[in-house]
Scaffold this motif. Sequence first.
Motif, PDB file in Angstrom:
ATOM      1  N   VAL A  10       0.855  -1.185   0.000  1.00 25.76           N
ATOM      2  CA  VAL A  10       0.000   0.000   0.000  1.00 25.76           C
ATOM      3  C   VAL A  10       0.888   1.231   0.000  1.00 25.76           C
ATOM      4  O   VAL A  10       1.673   1.414   0.929  1.00 25.76           O
ATOM      5  CB  VAL A  10      -0.875  -0.003   1.279  1.00 25.76           C
ATOM      6  N   HIS A  11       0.808   2.060  -1.050  1.00 21.88           N
ATOM      7  CA  HIS A  11       1.687   3.226  -1.029  1.00 21.88           C
ATOM      8  C   HIS A  11       1.052   4.401  -0.307  1.00 21.88           C
ATOM      9  O   HIS A  11      -0.166   4.558  -0.282  1.00 21.88           O
ATOM     10  CB  HIS A  11       2.170   3.617  -2.431  1.00 21.88           C
ATOM     11  N   SER A  12       1.927   5.191   0.310  1.00 20.17           N
ATOM     12  CA  SER A  12       1.476   6.408   0.973  1.00 20.17           C
ATOM     13  C   SER A  12       2.412   7.512   0.505  1.00 20.17           C
ATOM     14  O   SER A  12       3.536   7.639   0.985  1.00 20.17           O
ATOM     15  CB  SER A  12       1.557   6.222   2.487  1.00 20.17           C
ATOM     16  N   VAL A  13       1.975   8.262  -0.506  1.00 24.20           N
ATOM     17  CA  VAL A  13       2.826   9.310  -1.057  1.00 24.20           C
ATOM     18  C   VAL A  13       2.668  10.551  -0.184  1.00 24.20           C
ATOM     19  O   VAL A  13       1.547  10.975   0.096  1.00 24.20           O
ATOM     20  CB  VAL A  13       2.439   9.646  -2.515  1.00 24.20           C
ATOM     21  N   VAL A  14       3.783  11.098   0.254  1.00 27.69           N
ATOM     22  CA  VAL A  14       3.754  12.322   1.053  1.00 27.69           C
ATOM     23  C   VAL A  14       4.346  13.435   0.185  1.00 27.69           C
ATOM     24  O   VAL A  14       5.460  13.294  -0.330  1.00 27.69           O
ATOM     25  CB  VAL A  14       4.559  12.146   2.354  1.00 27.69           C
ATOM     26  N   PHE A  15       3.599  14.507  -0.001  1.00 29.75           N
ATOM     27  CA  PHE A  15       4.014  15.646  -0.815  1.00 29.75           C
ATOM     28  C   PHE A  15       5.433  16.054  -0.429  1.00 29.75           C
ATOM     29  O   PHE A  15       5.732  16.268   0.750  1.00 29.75           O
ATOM     30  CB  PHE A  15       3.025  16.793  -0.605  1.00 29.75           C
ATOM     31  N   ALA A  16       6.321  16.179  -1.423  1.00 25.54           N
ATOM     32  CA  ALA A  16       7.737  16.424  -1.157  1.00 25.54           C
ATOM     33  C   ALA A  16       8.008  17.842  -0.645  1.00 25.54           C
ATOM     34  O   ALA A  16       9.155  18.201  -0.401  1.00 25.54           O
ATOM     35  CB  ALA A  16       8.573  16.121  -2.393  1.00 25.54           C
ATOM     36  N   GLY A  17       6.959  18.653  -0.449  1.00 26.22           N
ATOM     37  CA  GLY A  17       7.130  19.961   0.171  1.00 26.22           C
ATOM     38  C   GLY A  17       6.853  19.907   1.669  1.00 26.22           C
ATOM     39  O   GLY A  17       7.020  20.890   2.379  1.00 26.22           O
ATOM     40  N   PHE A  18       6.412  18.741   2.168  1.00 26.40           N
ATOM     41  CA  PHE A  18       6.131  18.638   3.596  1.00 26.40           C
ATOM     42  C   PHE A  18       7.419  18.557   4.398  1.00 26.40           C
ATOM     43  O   PHE A  18       8.437  18.048   3.931  1.00 26.40           O
ATOM     44  CB  PHE A  18       5.276  17.398   3.891  1.00 26.40           C
ATOM     45  N   SER A  19       7.342  19.045   5.648  1.00 20.95           N
ATOM     46  CA  SER A  19       8.511  19.062   6.533  1.00 20.95           C
ATOM     47  C   SER A  19       8.792  17.672   7.089  1.00 20.95           C
ATOM     48  O   SER A  19       7.981  16.747   6.953  1.00 20.95           O
ATOM     49  CB  SER A  19       8.227  20.009   7.686  1.00 20.95           C
ATOM     50  N   ALA A  20       9.941  17.547   7.768  1.00 21.09           N
ATOM     51  CA  ALA A  20      10.326  16.277   8.382  1.00 21.09           C
ATOM     52  C   ALA A  20       9.283  15.817   9.400  1.00 21.09           C
ATOM     53  O   ALA A  20       8.899  14.649   9.450  1.00 21.09           O
ATOM     54  CB  ALA A  20      11.685  16.428   9.057  1.00 21.09           C
ATOM     55  N   GLN A  21       8.791  16.764  10.201  1.00 23.18           N
ATOM     56  CA  GLN A  21       7.783  16.440  11.210  1.00 23.18           C
ATOM     57  C   GLN A  21       6.531  15.872  10.565  1.00 23.18           C
ATOM     58  O   GLN A  21       5.972  14.865  11.007  1.00 23.18           O
ATOM     59  CB  GLN A  21       7.382  17.720  11.958  1.00 23.18           C
ATOM     60  N   ALA A  22       6.076  16.568   9.516  1.00 21.88           N
ATOM     61  CA  ALA A  22       4.844  16.152   8.846  1.00 21.88           C
ATOM     62  C   ALA A  22       5.045  14.788   8.202  1.00 21.88           C
ATOM     63  O   ALA A  22       4.159  13.923   8.260  1.00 21.88           O
ATOM     64  CB  ALA A  22       4.447  17.188   7.797  1.00 21.88           C
ATOM     65  N   LEU A  23       6.210  14.581   7.599  1.00 15.11           N
ATOM     66  CA  LEU A  23       6.507  13.281   6.992  1.00 15.11           C
ATOM     67  C   LEU A  23       6.522  12.199   8.069  1.00 15.11           C
ATOM     68  O   LEU A  23       5.913  11.138   7.918  1.00 15.11           O
ATOM     69  CB  LEU A  23       7.850  13.358   6.251  1.00 15.11           C
ATOM     70  N   ALA A  24       7.194  12.506   9.189  1.00 16.36           N
ATOM     71  CA  ALA A  24       7.300  11.515  10.264  1.00 16.36           C
ATOM     72  C   ALA A  24       5.931  11.119  10.798  1.00 16.36           C
ATOM     73  O   ALA A  24       5.651   9.936  10.999  1.00 16.36           O
ATOM     74  CB  ALA A  24       8.166  12.066  11.388  1.00 16.36           C
ATOM     75  N   SER A  25       5.052  12.095  10.995  1.00 16.99           N
ATOM     76  CA  SER A  25       3.769  11.723  11.584  1.00 16.99           C
ATOM     77  C   SER A  25       2.951  10.873  10.602  1.00 16.99           C
ATOM     78  O   SER A  25       2.231   9.971  10.999  1.00 16.99           O
ATOM     79  CB  SER A  25       2.988  12.961  12.042  1.00 16.99           C
ATOM     80  N   ARG A  26       3.121  11.122   9.299  1.00 14.91           N
ATOM     81  CA  ARG A  26       2.403  10.306   8.310  1.00 14.91           C
ATOM     82  C   ARG A  26       2.993   8.900   8.228  1.00 14.91           C
ATOM     83  O   ARG A  26       2.278   7.923   8.076  1.00 14.91           O
ATOM     84  CB  ARG A  26       2.415  11.006   6.951  1.00 14.91           C
ATOM     85  N   ILE A  27       4.337   8.804   8.323  1.00 11.13           N
ATOM     86  CA  ILE A  27       4.980   7.481   8.299  1.00 11.13           C
ATOM     87  C   ILE A  27       4.496   6.670   9.497  1.00 11.13           C
ATOM     88  O   ILE A  27       4.138   5.503   9.388  1.00 11.13           O
ATOM     89  CB  ILE A  27       6.521   7.612   8.349  1.00 11.13           C
ATOM     90  N   GLN A  28       4.457   7.348  10.647  1.00  9.14           N
ATOM     91  CA  GLN A  28       4.093   6.621  11.859  1.00  9.14           C
ATOM     92  C   GLN A  28       2.637   6.212  11.866  1.00  9.14           C
ATOM     93  O   GLN A  28       2.304   5.099  12.236  1.00  9.14           O
ATOM     94  CB  GLN A  28       4.417   7.463  13.085  1.00  9.14           C
ATOM     95  N   ASP A  29       1.775   7.117  11.444  1.00 14.11           N
ATOM     96  CA  ASP A  29       0.353   6.765  11.433  1.00 14.11           C
ATOM     97  C   ASP A  29       0.109   5.581  10.501  1.00 14.11           C
ATOM     98  O   ASP A  29      -0.695   4.695  10.795  1.00 14.11           O
ATOM     99  CB  ASP A  29      -0.496   7.963  11.003  1.00 14.11           C
ATOM    100  N   ALA A  30       0.822   5.565   9.373  1.00 16.81           N
ATOM    101  CA  ALA A  30       0.626   4.483   8.400  1.00 16.81           C
ATOM    102  C   ALA A  30       1.318   3.199   8.843  1.00 16.81           C
ATOM    103  O   ALA A  30       1.023   2.127   8.328  1.00 16.81           O
ATOM    104  CB  ALA A  30       1.162   4.913   7.031  1.00 16.81           C
ATOM    105  N   GLY A  31       2.259   3.315   9.777  1.00 25.17           N
ATOM    106  CA  GLY A  31       3.031   2.141  10.175  1.00 25.17           C
ATOM    107  C   GLY A  31       3.926   1.648   9.047  1.00 25.17           C
ATOM    108  O   GLY A  31       4.120   0.443   8.874  1.00 25.17           O
ATOM    109  N   ALA A  32       4.477   2.581   8.262  1.00 25.72           N
ATOM    110  CA  ALA A  32       5.331   2.189   7.142  1.00 25.72           C
ATOM    111  C   ALA A  32       6.711   1.784   7.659  1.00 25.72           C
ATOM    112  O   ALA A  32       7.258   2.443   8.531  1.00 25.72           O
ATOM    113  CB  ALA A  32       5.472   3.342   6.153  1.00 25.72           C
ATOM    114  N   SER A  33       7.261   0.715   7.112  1.00 30.26           N
ATOM    115  CA  SER A  33       8.586   0.292   7.549  1.00 30.26           C
ATOM    116  C   SER A  33       9.643   0.603   6.491  1.00 30.26           C
ATOM    117  O   SER A  33      10.827   0.436   6.714  1.00 30.26           O
ATOM    118  CB  SER A  33       8.595  -1.199   7.861  1.00 30.26           C
ATOM    119  N   VAL A  34       9.194   1.051   5.323  1.00 27.68           N
ATOM    120  CA  VAL A  34      10.122   1.385   4.244  1.00 27.68           C
ATOM    121  C   VAL A  34       9.761   2.765   3.701  1.00 27.68           C
ATOM    122  O   VAL A  34       8.577   3.098   3.564  1.00 27.68           O
ATOM    123  CB  VAL A  34      10.036   0.322   3.118  1.00 27.68           C
TER     124      VAL A  34
END
Length: 683
Positions: A199-223
């Motif tokens: 399942v891909h979760s694309v995060v807009f490349a203009g988002f900050s590290a914090q915003a990226l981190a919270s999306r990675i964590q919510d999705a439980g992405a390991s890669v």
Amino acid sequence: RYSPSSGLRIFSSTAIGPTFPQFLLASASTCTSAQRFSTTSKYSSENIISSPLPEITNKFPQLKNYSQLYDFSLRESDQFWGTLGSELLQWNEPFTTVSRHDHKSSTFRWFHDGKLNAAVNCVDRHAAEHPDRVALIWERDEPGHEQRVTYRELQEMVWRVAGVLTESGVSAGDRVAIYLPVSPVAVATMLGCARIGAVHSVVFAGFSAQALASRIQDAGASVLVTANSSTRGGRLIPLQATARAAVALCPGVRQVFVMPHSPQPLELADNEVDLERAMSAVQTAPPPSVQGAEDPLFLLYTSGSTGKPKGLVHTTAGYLLYAALTHRLVFDYKPGDVFGCVADIGWITGHSYVVYGPLLNGGTTVLFESTPVHPDAGRYWETVERLRITQFYGAPTAIRLLLRFGDDFVKKYDRSSLRVLGSVGEPINSEAWRWYYDVVGDGRCTVVDTWWQSETGGIMIHMTVPQRRGSGTVLCCAVLSDSQGKPVYDSGATGALCVSSIWPGIARTIHGDHQRYHDTYFAPYAGLYFSGDGARRDDEGYLHITGRMDDVINVSGHRLGTAEVEDVMMEHPEVSETAVVGCPHALKGETIFAFLVLKENSASPQHKIETELRESVKHNIASYAVPEFMLIAPALPKTRSGKIMRRLLRQIAKGNLEDLGDTSTLADPAAVETVLKLYRQMP
Ligand code: WTA
């Protein structure tokens, strides 16, 4: 600052098509769709609604135009979607049931016992039929450096990414975060995930590290898949550095793949792998994973009215069918077209109309990596000329910006390839519509305003007539609801913009929080999907979008929850209260106005605090979320029960100082007086 009298009317409301009481009352025969769609506008001949249908299927020979198709889709919903589901998609195992919905639990299923693979549908079947057809044209940041990728080449890229992911232990159902610029490898990564059922979760490349981190964590992405850096508008964007800062906050990420996107040599940490090298090393392509129609295809985070962004879950077959069909219908797609949607793949528009829709239809799609003004305001139209783009799909905010640079930037380029001009993301004001139609389209292209949302998966409402900007609906039934969930038909009535039928493209849930999904979209108006937008009905029965009804604002077409910005500002040690509201802006549509109260013991100069707050919002969310205006007051107006009166602050931010409405419930009327005084003193 924007003043409502400054000429450009920003919120000239958008018309969105006649509505259909007949369908709600379940008898479709009292009024023909021709009557419903009829218009006397001088642009009516351009109207897609009455125009012949683009070739979609020969299974419905009786349907001659869009309105007949529309009627049929609602009257014989399962026959309609079932036929198109079998025709437009390639199945490993055919479905036997078209739809099965449980409205009580807000559980919606389309084609649920069918099996298929999304990447095979987007790439392999076309690569088998016409391997040398161009699938992607990558329009890089610097003009004149475009790269073409054929279906055969894209297929190989997808195989290789799928191989890399499989070797790193990713399997069906796992989430993979993607933080990449618009590029072929980004598309191949999305589809590489789809090939193996991840399942891909694309995060807009203009988002900050914090915003990226919270999306990675919510999705439980390991890669995580990212790039060393990218350039946009000539500016270097250090993606790898941001990704590293994000991953430092995400213990669950075990592997980061880095694409050498810019020529600098790659520097890799222990958990980082050169994606290009890993792709070349793949020996065998993993076979496509046969997925259930309702298996999740992707997560996409979007802002809601509370602080935490929502991970919308889109599933496989229904989403694909809806993206493919709307791409053909709304944009009159024909084989040989070059489809130019300039959205970033980090948003739903990029998912549905840069990647999935065009590829499902075997089309050629443009990946636009640059900005509308790089190197100058002629960039879009120079690209149209060079790539011979047939459909151009962009945002009103860019059109508003470009029209200020004058017509010469448009006219010096050959735009004769263009047939359709699309608009998405925010209301298009009349000045921008006219300029788009008259200047960009030379008065001969169809301009189509499209209303939809991350939640809807694809276009819901489209209209080609300027006075009715917004539209006739696309195979779904838009309705206006009063506060009780009762549809309203009176002219002049305002209400909530809802949809009364379930369509295949609707997001099925919010990742990890189905209750929030139900509460947000289905609880407010019984039996209806609530969009969050409000609308007004005009004398002819058309609906005009009036804007969001919740605390979501739209900055340059980017959706943002005011609570997200407030949460970040509240972290500042000297801030005790904040209220963030949207206010009209001539170019961005809306901009952000923050009202603040500082703590008693705050000693720093105000300008220092304001600078720190701006930095912090940029650092924690993204640049577009940074408040344009800040007002620090000793207190904010509150009700007697202690709630901040946002309605009042919204009026003040708009500059409507005279008409503040009912202030009788205010606990302390002096607080408003002070805020007004400070507002008048603002530069
Ligand atoms: C707004 C973007 C007026 C609306 C595809 C909606 C529009 C939100 C239009 C969704 C339009 C989108 N006219 N408003 N044509 N299109 N909107 O999820 O408020 O990023 O709810 O999806 O944008 O934004 P999202």
